[in-house]
Write an enzyme that holds these catalytic residues in place. Structure first.
Site, PDB file in Angstrom:
ATOM      1  N   GLN A 164      -6.202   5.484 -17.837  1.00 30.17           N
ATOM      2  CA  GLN A 164      -7.037   5.616 -16.647  1.00 30.17           C
ATOM      3  C   GLN A 164      -6.349   6.505 -15.592  1.00 30.17           C
ATOM      4  O   GLN A 164      -6.961   7.420 -15.047  1.00 30.17           O
ATOM      5  CB  GLN A 164      -7.313   4.230 -16.070  1.00 30.17           C
ATOM      6  CG  GLN A 164      -7.990   4.219 -14.722  1.00 30.17           C
ATOM      7  CD  GLN A 164      -8.448   2.824 -14.344  1.00 30.17           C
ATOM      8  OE1 GLN A 164      -9.495   2.374 -14.781  1.00 30.17           O
ATOM      9  NE2 GLN A 164      -7.659   2.132 -13.550  1.00 30.17           N
ATOM     10  N   HIS A 202      -2.452  -6.315  -8.832  1.00 31.49           N
ATOM     11  CA  HIS A 202      -3.195  -5.635  -7.763  1.00 31.49           C
ATOM     12  C   HIS A 202      -2.387  -5.630  -6.465  1.00 31.49           C
ATOM     13  O   HIS A 202      -2.309  -4.632  -5.759  1.00 31.49           O
ATOM     14  CB  HIS A 202      -4.519  -6.360  -7.485  1.00 31.49           C
ATOM     15  CG  HIS A 202      -5.471  -6.421  -8.636  1.00 31.49           C
ATOM     16  ND1 HIS A 202      -5.792  -7.603  -9.270  1.00 31.49           N
ATOM     17  CD2 HIS A 202      -6.198  -5.455  -9.251  1.00 31.49           C
ATOM     18  CE1 HIS A 202      -6.679  -7.357 -10.224  1.00 31.49           C
ATOM     19  NE2 HIS A 202      -6.942  -6.064 -10.237  1.00 31.49           N
ATOM     20  N   GLY A 209      -2.448   1.363 -11.348  1.00 27.55           N
ATOM     21  CA  GLY A 209      -1.432   0.666 -12.120  1.00 27.55           C
ATOM     22  C   GLY A 209      -1.154   1.364 -13.442  1.00 27.55           C
ATOM     23  O   GLY A 209      -2.075   1.874 -14.095  1.00 27.55           O
ATOM     24  N   LYS A 230      -0.515  -0.170 -15.944  1.00 28.58           N
ATOM     25  CA  LYS A 230      -1.137  -1.056 -16.936  1.00 28.58           C
ATOM     26  C   LYS A 230      -2.282  -0.321 -17.638  1.00 28.58           C
ATOM     27  O   LYS A 230      -2.434  -0.408 -18.853  1.00 28.58           O
ATOM     28  CB  LYS A 230      -1.640  -2.307 -16.216  1.00 28.58           C
ATOM     29  CG  LYS A 230      -2.687  -3.084 -16.938  1.00 28.58           C
ATOM     30  CD  LYS A 230      -2.083  -4.214 -17.679  1.00 28.58           C
ATOM     31  CE  LYS A 230      -3.094  -4.944 -18.526  1.00 28.58           C
ATOM     32  NZ  LYS A 230      -4.429  -4.998 -17.978  1.00 28.58           N
TER      33      LYS A 230
HETATM   34  P1  AMP Z   1      -8.827  -3.668 -12.164  1.00 26.59           P
HETATM   35  O1  AMP Z   1      -9.226  -4.625 -11.075  1.00 26.59           O
HETATM   36  O2  AMP Z   1      -8.492  -4.322 -13.455  1.00 26.59           O
HETATM   37  O3  AMP Z   1      -9.794  -2.512 -12.295  1.00 26.59           O
HETATM   38  O4  AMP Z   1      -7.458  -3.011 -11.696  1.00 26.59           O
HETATM   39  C1  AMP Z   1      -7.340  -2.353 -10.449  1.00 26.59           C
HETATM   40  C2  AMP Z   1      -6.030  -1.625 -10.404  1.00 26.59           C
HETATM   41  O5  AMP Z   1      -4.957  -2.549 -10.551  1.00 26.59           O
HETATM   42  C3  AMP Z   1      -5.881  -0.601 -11.545  1.00 26.59           C
HETATM   43  O6  AMP Z   1      -5.258   0.571 -11.037  1.00 26.59           O
HETATM   44  C4  AMP Z   1      -4.995  -1.321 -12.512  1.00 26.59           C
HETATM   45  O7  AMP Z   1      -4.221  -0.457 -13.321  1.00 26.59           O
HETATM   46  C5  AMP Z   1      -4.104  -2.119 -11.580  1.00 26.59           C
HETATM   47  N1  AMP Z   1      -3.522  -3.245 -12.308  1.00 26.59           N
HETATM   48  C6  AMP Z   1      -4.169  -4.219 -12.997  1.00 26.59           C
HETATM   49  N2  AMP Z   1      -3.294  -5.063 -13.581  1.00 26.59           N
HETATM   50  C7  AMP Z   1      -2.064  -4.620 -13.264  1.00 26.59           C
HETATM   51  C8  AMP Z   1      -0.736  -5.052 -13.562  1.00 26.59           C
HETATM   52  N3  AMP Z   1      -0.508  -6.122 -14.328  1.00 26.59           N
HETATM   53  N4  AMP Z   1       0.294  -4.344 -13.062  1.00 26.59           N
HETATM   54  C9  AMP Z   1       0.081  -3.245 -12.295  1.00 26.59           C
HETATM   55  N5  AMP Z   1      -1.141  -2.784 -11.974  1.00 26.59           N
HETATM   56  C10 AMP Z   1      -2.198  -3.457 -12.438  1.00 26.59           C
END
Ligand code: AMP
Length: 272
Positions: free
Chosen positions: A144, A28, A138, A140
């Protein structure tokens, strides 16, 4: 949030927006830092969005730690933490459904019906609240960002979508808030996900063009490490998400598998 956003726009300040579900980690924060470097104002939302979780999924147990998130975001000099309640976001169940066709037929969508509708709806609502110039996602969650990009394009939302690389632990595990669910043992076994992606990349770089050969090798590696069901191991076009049969151009290897209580996803874009 909208009043603040309007004032910032009137003053000509450019806003970068990072939507999250909180329980923040370096993945994040990499998005936050990119936004900080590229924009005048940075807004981070923390909202565990109930409508993107299916029945029996981990909405109620999803990890939350607002104080720690706030501490981390203050260190990154974030201007606004937008932390609405479920009631504020959904005073009534939404009668509007944001369905992005085709892109939500494969990969995670096949296993989590309704998930991307929930994601698209909440991201659209958040963009309308925060009114950013740029929004950061991300790689990741590859599918999405593909879905969000297409939504933005098709309905002419006035925002630029920026996709940032996957941040990994030193041993290769992709960072995720859900890694907290992993026992020590599961965590060690989960390293196979990144290892199988390394192997896919190695095979392709070596000249392998047969997708099934690569996918079989990956499945074999993962099956050795988990007794749970593999949700999917796929090779798709990185933009259309159509399954690829023969590797001729950039190919996305994407997977989802369960280790104990954690369902983990990972992916790698491989250029032949
Ligand atoms: P989340 O809180 O899991 O919904 O993630 C919020 C944002 O952070 C999303 O755009 C994810 O793709 C990104 N994100 C989560 N984990 C990672 C990671 N390991 N590397 C890069 N971006 C990430």
């Amino acid at each position: 949030m909208q009043v603040f956003a309007d004032e910032a726009r009137t003053k000509g300040r450019r806003t970068g927006f990072v939507p999250t579900m909180g329980y923040l980690h370096e993945g994040h924060l990499s998005l936050v830092r990119r936004a900080r470097a590229e924009c005048d104002l940075v807004t981070v939302s923390i909202f565990v969005n109930p409508v993107q979780f299916g029945p029996g999924e981990d909405f109620s147990s999803y990890p939350r730690d607002f104080e720690s998130d706030k501490f981390l975001l203050e260190k990154e000099k974030v201007n606004v933490i937008f932390n609405p309640s479920v009631n504020q976001m959904y005073p009534e169940p939404s009668l509007v459904n944001v369905f992005v066709h085709r892109l939500t037929e494969t990969l995670c969508a096949a296993i989590r019906p309704g998930h991307f509708e929930g994601v698209a709806l909440v991201v659209l609502k958040l963009l309308n609240a925060v009114k950013p110039h740029k929004a950061y996602f991300g790689a990741k969650d590859w599918q999405q960002q593909v879905v969000i990009r297409r939504m933005v394009e098709d309905i002419n939302l006035d925002v630029e979508i920026v996709t940032c690389p996957i941040v990994r632990e030193p041993d290769g595990l992709a960072m995720s808030s859900r890694n907290i669910y992993l026992s020590k043992d599961d965590r060690a076994r989960a390293l196979v996900l990144n290892q199988s992606l390394n192997e896919a990349e190695r095979l392709v770089k070596k000249g392998e063009r047969d997708v099934q050969a690569v996918l079989s090798r990956m499945r074999e590696m993962i099956t050795e490490k988990t007794t749970e069901k593999i949700d999917y191991v796929s090779a798709v076009d990185p933009v259309t998400l159509h399954p690829v049969q023969k590797i001729e151009g950039p190919t996305l290897f994407a997977l989802a598998a369960r280790f104990g209580k954690a369902r983990l996803i990972d992916n790698r874009l491989v250029e032949p």
